[in-house]
Write a protein that holds these residues in place. Structure first.
Motif, PDB file in Angstrom:
ATOM      1  N   GLU A  61       0.824  -1.203   0.000  1.00  0.00           N
ATOM      2  CA  GLU A  61       0.000   0.000   0.000  1.00  0.00           C
ATOM      3  C   GLU A  61       0.864   1.261   0.000  1.00  0.00           C
ATOM      4  O   GLU A  61       0.517   2.262  -0.646  1.00  0.00           O
ATOM      5  N   LEU A  64       2.037   1.772  -3.518  1.00  0.00           N
ATOM      6  CA  LEU A  64       0.955   2.296  -4.345  1.00  0.00           C
ATOM      7  C   LEU A  64       0.730   3.784  -4.084  1.00  0.00           C
ATOM      8  O   LEU A  64       0.470   4.561  -5.020  1.00  0.00           O
ATOM      9  N   GLU A  65       0.815   4.188  -2.821  1.00  0.00           N
ATOM     10  CA  GLU A  65       0.667   5.603  -2.485  1.00  0.00           C
ATOM     11  C   GLU A  65       1.733   6.436  -3.187  1.00  0.00           C
ATOM     12  O   GLU A  65       1.456   7.530  -3.696  1.00  0.00           O
ATOM     13  N   LEU A  68       1.066   6.047  -7.329  1.00  0.00           N
ATOM     14  CA  LEU A  68      -0.176   6.464  -7.973  1.00  0.00           C
ATOM     15  C   LEU A  68      -0.721   7.792  -7.461  1.00  0.00           C
ATOM     16  O   LEU A  68      -1.886   8.125  -7.687  1.00  0.00           O
ATOM     17  N   ASN A  69       0.098   8.554  -6.759  1.00  0.00           N
ATOM     18  CA  ASN A  69      -0.231   9.929  -6.415  1.00  0.00           C
ATOM     19  C   ASN A  69       0.886  10.808  -6.977  1.00  0.00           C
ATOM     20  O   ASN A  69       2.061  10.489  -6.826  1.00  0.00           O
ATOM     21  N   ARG A 143      -4.280  10.584  -8.626  1.00  0.00           N
ATOM     22  CA  ARG A 143      -4.720  10.395  -7.239  1.00  0.00           C
ATOM     23  C   ARG A 143      -5.204   8.962  -7.052  1.00  0.00           C
ATOM     24  O   ARG A 143      -6.084   8.503  -7.789  1.00  0.00           O
ATOM     25  N   LEU A 144      -4.608   8.282  -6.088  1.00  0.00           N
ATOM     26  CA  LEU A 144      -5.045   6.927  -5.762  1.00  0.00           C
ATOM     27  C   LEU A 144      -6.380   7.013  -5.034  1.00  0.00           C
ATOM     28  O   LEU A 144      -6.478   7.590  -3.960  1.00  0.00           O
ATOM     29  N   SER A 147      -7.688   0.887  -3.294  1.00  0.00           N
ATOM     30  CA  SER A 147      -6.792  -0.234  -3.583  1.00  0.00           C
ATOM     31  C   SER A 147      -7.201  -1.445  -2.764  1.00  0.00           C
ATOM     32  O   SER A 147      -7.789  -1.324  -1.684  1.00  0.00           O
ATOM     33  N   ALA A 165      -6.154  -1.618  -8.059  1.00  0.00           N
ATOM     34  CA  ALA A 165      -6.143  -0.214  -7.650  1.00  0.00           C
ATOM     35  C   ALA A 165      -6.951   0.623  -8.632  1.00  0.00           C
ATOM     36  O   ALA A 165      -7.039   0.306  -9.820  1.00  0.00           O
ATOM     37  N   VAL A 167      -7.217   4.626  -9.909  1.00  0.00           N
ATOM     38  CA  VAL A 167      -6.535   5.919  -9.879  1.00  0.00           C
ATOM     39  C   VAL A 167      -7.344   6.928 -10.681  1.00  0.00           C
ATOM     40  O   VAL A 167      -7.949   6.588 -11.702  1.00  0.00           O
TER      41      VAL A 167
END
Length: 217
Positions: A61, A64-65, A68-69, A143-144, A147, A165, A167
């Motif tokens: 996670e 991913l943060e 995808l941000n 912006r995520l 997920s 996820a 986005v």
């Protein structure tokens, strides 16, 4: 100035070709990995506790943060410099800029990846893949939104996790759009970090939207 912009554009075209090929490869890998969840590669696994599963999910996670941000403005500045900027490719200054970029990527991702895993992910375009071309005049935001990370339910592949996820992509003059991504992370049972990471789309609409922003530049 026109000559300088042309030089940088040519460098970007070369890098974009490699990046696009990596995205195509990843789309295939992700599709195969997610669609064949019952056919994971058997790996030698250590006993898995609830705590380690929770920790692994939190690690994914966190990646991913980061991924995808965006944009990550410091990364954008470093990658532009590493691609040459006003310096000649292969110059001492340009090589120093490449080293700064490498150091920054390690700072961001080594807490989550093994060294080999980080090199592997970087070599196939898995890191900052949706932020690579941010410096076009037509800016965009990622912006995520959501997920889901799920551990494999196969005992011999308990170090593998499947990723979904969502986005949001937004850019001036365009309606925000949502994009679904899928992937897989495989943890090293010795180091407890990610040794293999894949993330992408079966239909790479997000990559296309980002690359299309540069048309006509």
């Amino acid at each position: 100035m026109i000559a300088m912009k042309t030089q940088v554009t040519k460098k970007r075209i070369g890098v974009f070709t490699t990046w696009a090929l990596a995205c195509m490869i990843v789309a295939g890998c992700s599709e195969q990995g997610v669609a064949t969840e019952g056919k994971e590669t058997k790996t030698e696994t250590a006993p898995t506790t609830e705590h380690s599963v929770e920790a692994n999910i939190k690690t994914i996670e966190a990646v991913l943060e980061q991924e995808l941000n965006g944009p990550d403005e410091e990364y954008v500045q470093l990658v532009n410099a590493a691609m040459g900027g006003t310096e000649d490719m292969g110059s001492v200054k340009q090589k120093e800029d490449e080293m700064r970029l490498t150091s920054y990527i390690k700072e961001k991702y080594l807490p989550y990846f093994t060294e080999d895993g980080l090199l592997r992910a970087e070599s196939i375009g898995m890191l900052f893949q949706y932020q690579y071309f941010y410096d076009f005049e037509k800016e965009y935001q990622l912006r995520l939104v959501d997920s889901e990370v799920k551990q494999s339910d196969i005992d011999t592949a308990s170090n593998q996790y499947f990723i979904k996820a969502t986005v949001e992509f937004s850019a001036p003059g365009e309606e925000p759009s949502l994009h679904e991504l899928e992937g897989k992370a495989i943890f090293s049972t010795k180091e407890g970090k990610i040794g293999n990471f894949q993330l992408g789309q079966k239909d790479p609409t997000l990559s296309k939207k980002i690359s299309n922003l540069g048309e006509g530049e």
